[in-house]
Scaffold this active site. Structure first.
Site, short mmCIF file in Angstrom:
data_model
loop_
_atom_site.label_atom_id
_atom_site.label_comp_id
_atom_site.label_asym_id
_atom_site.label_seq_id
_atom_site.Cartn_x
_atom_site.Cartn_y
_atom_site.Cartn_z
N ASP A 85 0.85 -1.19 0.00
CA ASP A 85 0.00 0.00 0.00
C ASP A 85 0.89 1.25 0.00
O ASP A 85 1.76 1.39 0.86
CB ASP A 85 -0.89 -0.03 1.25
N GLY A 181 -7.81 8.00 7.46
CA GLY A 181 -8.13 8.33 8.85
C GLY A 181 -9.59 8.76 8.99
O GLY A 181 -10.36 8.73 8.04
N GLY A 210 -11.66 4.21 2.91
CA GLY A 210 -13.03 3.69 2.92
C GLY A 210 -13.72 3.78 4.27
O GLY A 210 -14.94 3.63 4.36
N VAL A 231 -9.72 -0.27 3.58
CA VAL A 231 -10.20 -0.06 4.95
C VAL A 231 -9.05 -0.33 5.92
O VAL A 231 -8.41 -1.37 5.84
CB VAL A 231 -11.39 -1.00 5.27
N THR A 233 -8.55 2.29 9.16
CA THR A 233 -8.87 2.99 10.42
C THR A 233 -10.01 2.32 11.18
O THR A 233 -9.96 2.20 12.41
CB THR A 233 -9.23 4.46 10.12
#
Length: 284
Positions: A85, A181, A210, A231, A233
């Protein structure tokens, strides 16, 4: 089931009008939770690994061996990709590929488009020779996540077309108002731009940040070509909440399994909810 690239799973998602989740991993328990959720829901899954998380876990090679070990021991049968990522350079992407990652993102979005294309092209040439998929980003996603900090800058349609045409990437992340975040206020996604980019590039699109986007906006994004949703956080918040509750109830607890196991279960349930929301259940 051996690790796979993202290409096939995302092309299927684009055609089937659902999205595959990328859930970032931070340690063994995170990985157990996400793989367990995917297996239970019979969903393909992408394990996202930031450069910071890879350092935390010991390195790219350690991450790959951990994931392979869990796939074997947990008897995972669904398609699993390990994805770098926000890869910051060709060298980092190469290191991840050489360690066994099956997908990488080269994030040249903070550079001028010509530089972004040049970096991305180099990564694509190396990755595709080894059967590894490549994601690129145009525009900048707001907020902060791990090593990545940025203000929102919308993707330019012409730049999106150029990077796809000139590099041969497998999937594109156009920044369209999402943030890393937690959100402060309501998310404001550029759906009109998303539709224009989808029609112009004809590739699966990626939505970063997301967490915190309302379900109706997620569904609309998927209908407009978003095939991968990241996804992180949300899982971190779910884990931390449960750990705090356990330690508040048992202040003398010191065995880490006392609070890590309930935290792991919280991540698993969060991911199951996301898989259902994204529509990837029973798509393995």
């Amino acid at each position: 089931m051996p690790l796979v690239s993202m290409t096939d799973m995302l092309n299927k998602a684009l055609q089937g009008k659902y999205a595959v989740g990328q859930y970032n991993i931070n340690n063994l328990e995170w990985t157990q939770a996400i793989l367990g959720a995917a297996e239970e829901e019979k969903s393909p899954v992408i394990l996202g690994v930031s450069e910071g998380a890879a350092r935390h876990m010991g390195g790219f090679y350690t991450v790959v061996k951990m994931v392979e070990g869990l796939i074997h021991d947990m008897k995972i049968t669904v398609p699993v990709a390990i994805h770098l990522d926000h890869g910051s350079s060709f060298d980092k992407c190469k290191d991840a590929i050489d360690a066994g990652f099956t997908s990488v993102m080269i994030d040249g979005s903070h550079h001028p488009i010509d530089e972004n294309i040049e970096m991305t092209k180099k990564v694509v040439e190396y990755a595709h020779a080894k059967g590894v998929s490549v994601e690129a980003e145009v525009g900048t996603v707001g907020g902060q996540e791990d090593d990545v900090i940025g203000g929102i800058q919308y993707a330019d349609l012409n730049e999106c077309v150029r990077i796809v045409k000139e590099t041969g990437i497998d999937t594109l992340a156009p920044a369209l108002g999402s943030v890393h975040g937690p959100y402060h206020g309501e998310p404001n996604l550029g759906f009109k731009e998303m539709e224009e980019i989808r029609d112009a590039v004809k590739l699966p699109l990626v939505l970063h940040g997301g967490t915190g986007i309302p379900e109706h906006d997620i569904k609309k994004s998927i209908s407009l070509g978003t095939s991968k949703i990241n996804v992180n956080t949300e899982n971190q918040i779910a884990f931390a909440k449960v750990v705090r509750e356990v330690l508040a109830a048992k202040p003398d607890a010191y065995d880490p399994r006392t609070f890590i196991a309930p935290g792991r279960e919280a991540i698993k349930q969060t991911v199951i909810g996301k898989i259902r929301e994204f529509g990837s259940s029973n798509k393995a």
